[in-house]
Write an enzyme that holds these catalytic residues in place. Structure first.
Site, PDB file in Angstrom:
ATOM      1  N   SER A   1       0.820  -1.220   0.000  1.00 50.72           N
ATOM      2  CA  SER A   1       0.000   0.000   0.000  1.00 50.72           C
ATOM      3  C   SER A   1       0.851   1.267   0.000  1.00 50.72           C
ATOM      4  O   SER A   1       0.384   2.329  -0.430  1.00 50.72           O
ATOM      5  CB  SER A   1      -0.946   0.005   1.209  1.00 50.72           C
ATOM      6  OG  SER A   1      -0.220  -0.165   2.415  1.00 50.72           O
TER       7      SER A   1
ATOM      8  N   ASP B   1      -3.123   6.357  12.020  1.00 47.59           N
ATOM      9  CA  ASP B   1      -2.342   5.673  10.996  1.00 47.59           C
ATOM     10  C   ASP B   1      -1.019   6.409  10.816  1.00 47.59           C
ATOM     11  O   ASP B   1      -0.961   7.478  10.207  1.00 47.59           O
ATOM     12  CB  ASP B   1      -3.118   5.643   9.676  1.00 47.59           C
ATOM     13  CG  ASP B   1      -2.359   4.945   8.546  1.00 47.59           C
ATOM     14  OD1 ASP B   1      -1.194   4.562   8.759  1.00 47.59           O
ATOM     15  OD2 ASP B   1      -2.937   4.800   7.446  1.00 47.59           O
TER      16      ASP B   1
ATOM     17  N   HIS C   1       0.966   5.179   6.604  1.00 43.62           N
ATOM     18  CA  HIS C   1       0.710   5.769   5.294  1.00 43.62           C
ATOM     19  C   HIS C   1       0.823   7.292   5.359  1.00 43.62           C
ATOM     20  O   HIS C   1       0.815   7.882   6.443  1.00 43.62           O
ATOM     21  CB  HIS C   1      -0.669   5.337   4.791  1.00 43.62           C
ATOM     22  CG  HIS C   1      -0.817   3.856   4.686  1.00 43.62           C
ATOM     23  ND1 HIS C   1      -1.429   3.093   5.673  1.00 43.62           N
ATOM     24  CD2 HIS C   1      -0.411   2.987   3.727  1.00 43.62           C
ATOM     25  CE1 HIS C   1      -1.399   1.818   5.319  1.00 43.62           C
ATOM     26  NE2 HIS C   1      -0.788   1.724   4.147  1.00 43.62           N
TER      27      HIS C   1
END
Length: 430
Positions: A166, A409, A412
């Site tokens: 990702s 998070d 990312h």
């Protein structure tokens, strides 16, 4: 005859040898005079413009003009000559982040339609955007600014393929958004899927693609994501998406974060026919090395280096331990508003894993260019999705946002953001 008359007579005589004026001129103008002596007619010596002191001063003025241009180039990075960039001579990993309010991203998550909600921090409620205005300045060189028109011209008639996890998708979406705004809607297209994602710039006959392959090798969690303890990797077999990698002109890989869910990995040779039976547990660096060697063998046996360039991006830092950068408390990257001021190496940036990459790549037949983004990204504790993200296909609730220790998070990155810098470096290598 008076002395004055004699002097006049001497000056009017043809040139017969050394004269005081010649000696003075040689001292003043040096090699410049000799060049003129051999390239111009002898009668030119009588020209007042040559004998005036400001002849040499004019050369000095040229030097000053060059110096001024150099100063302007330093003050205005946009004037830097991009062809001076040499990745073999400049260590991009060493440098600093400099705040520059004049830097404007080419896109936002509201103007580019291709950004996943996971990276759409502004859409998800982020109100502070200083993280978009930091630029990386290496200590030894200037990185050329990302030029979307140049990028598209370099990709004309070519396939650029990103493959990995990702974070590689994070970079792929950044690259697409940095160029797509220049292309009219009728001259571009996007096809999305679970594994294969293809953006096409029709006018340039170019494609910018992403293939989901989080381990690069095959696993039972490539499509249906399983919890870490149920994951099994077929470390001797490259990912099924590899059939799409063939024929690409530029290949850009990464693989790291999915390996970091434990100190040991379940590894399997052969098939999955027996379910969980037959696997063995390996230390993560050992399994990583076997998996990367399988990928490297595929590259060496499949890719023609005369037709395809191969890149490998180093690990993207994970900022889940605020003590790493000197902060107390469990809030991870939440509420950080600027890069870390001091250099540090995060707990989750495993040097043994980086050494695996180095050892595998140096023994490959096909040359692979490493994009070392780890240290420069390590500073950027301020640019993660944090609580402005989604989980399980939905945005965080207010209750979850109020508990960043569990839900922020810090893996990312917001877009636009740090992956734009990765692509700036990537384009400079192209």
């Amino acid at each position: 005859m008076s002395f004055a008359a004699s002097s006049s007579t001497i000056m009017m005589k043809p040139y017969r040898g050394k004269i005081p004026l010649y000696i003075i001129t040689v001292i003043l103008c040096g090699f410049a005079f000799f060049a003129l002596l051999y390239t111009e007619r002898l009668s030119f010596l009588s020209s007042n413009s040559i004998l005036k002191p400001n002849s040499c001063a004019r050369r000095g003025a040229v030097v000053k003009a060059k110096d001024k241009t150099a100063e302007e180039n330093i003050e205005n990075p946009e004037l830097d000559d991009r062809f001076d960039f040499d990745p073999d001579e400049c260590n991009i990993a060493k440098g600093k982040w400099v705040f520059n309010r004049s830097i404007k991203p080419f896109y936002t998550d509201r103007t580019c339609p291709y950004i996943d909600r996971q990276f759409s921090c502004e859409k998800n409620g982020q109100l502070e955007f200083d993280y978009r205005h930091w630029e990386w300045q290496p200590r030894e060189c200037n990185i050329p600014r990302f030029d979307p028109e140049l990028a598209l011209k370099k990709l004309q008639g070519k396939r650029l393929v990103f493959a990995g996890d990702s974070l590689q998708r994070n970079q792929w979406e950044s690259f697409v958004c940095m160029v797509e705004w220049m292309i009219p809607p009728e001259k571009k297209s996007m096809k999305r899927g679970n594994v294969r994602n293809v953006f096409k710039a029709k006018e340039y006959n170019a494609s910018i693609e992403f293939y989901w392959a989080p381990f690069l090798v095959l696993s039972n969690t490539d499509i249906d994501v399983l919890e870490a303890k149920k994951r099994i990797l077929k470390v001797d077999t490259v990912n099924n998406a590899s059939k799409y990698w063939e024929g690409a002109d530029i290949l850009a890989f990464n693989s790291y974060v999915w390996w970091m869910h434990g100190i040991r990995v379940k590894a399997l040779w052969g098939s999955y026919a027996n379910g969980d039976e037959g696997y063995i547990e390996l230390d993560t660096p050992v399994a990583y090395k076997i998996g990367l060697k399988s990928w490297a063998n595929w590259i060496d046996s499949t890719i023609d280096p005369n037709k395809t360039r191969v890149f490998f991006t180093t690990m993207s830092p994970i900022h889940t331990r605020s003590l790493d950068w000197g902060k107390e408390g469990p809030l991870k990257c939440f509420n950080e508003t600027e890069p870390a001021k001091k250099k540090f190496w995060g707990t989750n940036s495993d040097k043994s894993m980086m050494s695996v990459v180095e050892s595998v790549l140096k023994n490959m037949k096909v040359p692979v260019r490493v994009l070392n983004i780890t240290q420069l990204s390590e500073y950027r504790i301020d640019a993660h999705s944090s609580i402005y993200t989604e989980t399980g296909g939905r945005l965080l609730t207010d209750e979850e946002k109020a508990d960043p220790a569990r839900h922020a998070d810090c893996i990312h990155w917001c877009l636009p953001g740090v992956p734009d810098t990765w692509n700036q470096i990537f384009l400079a290598h192209l």
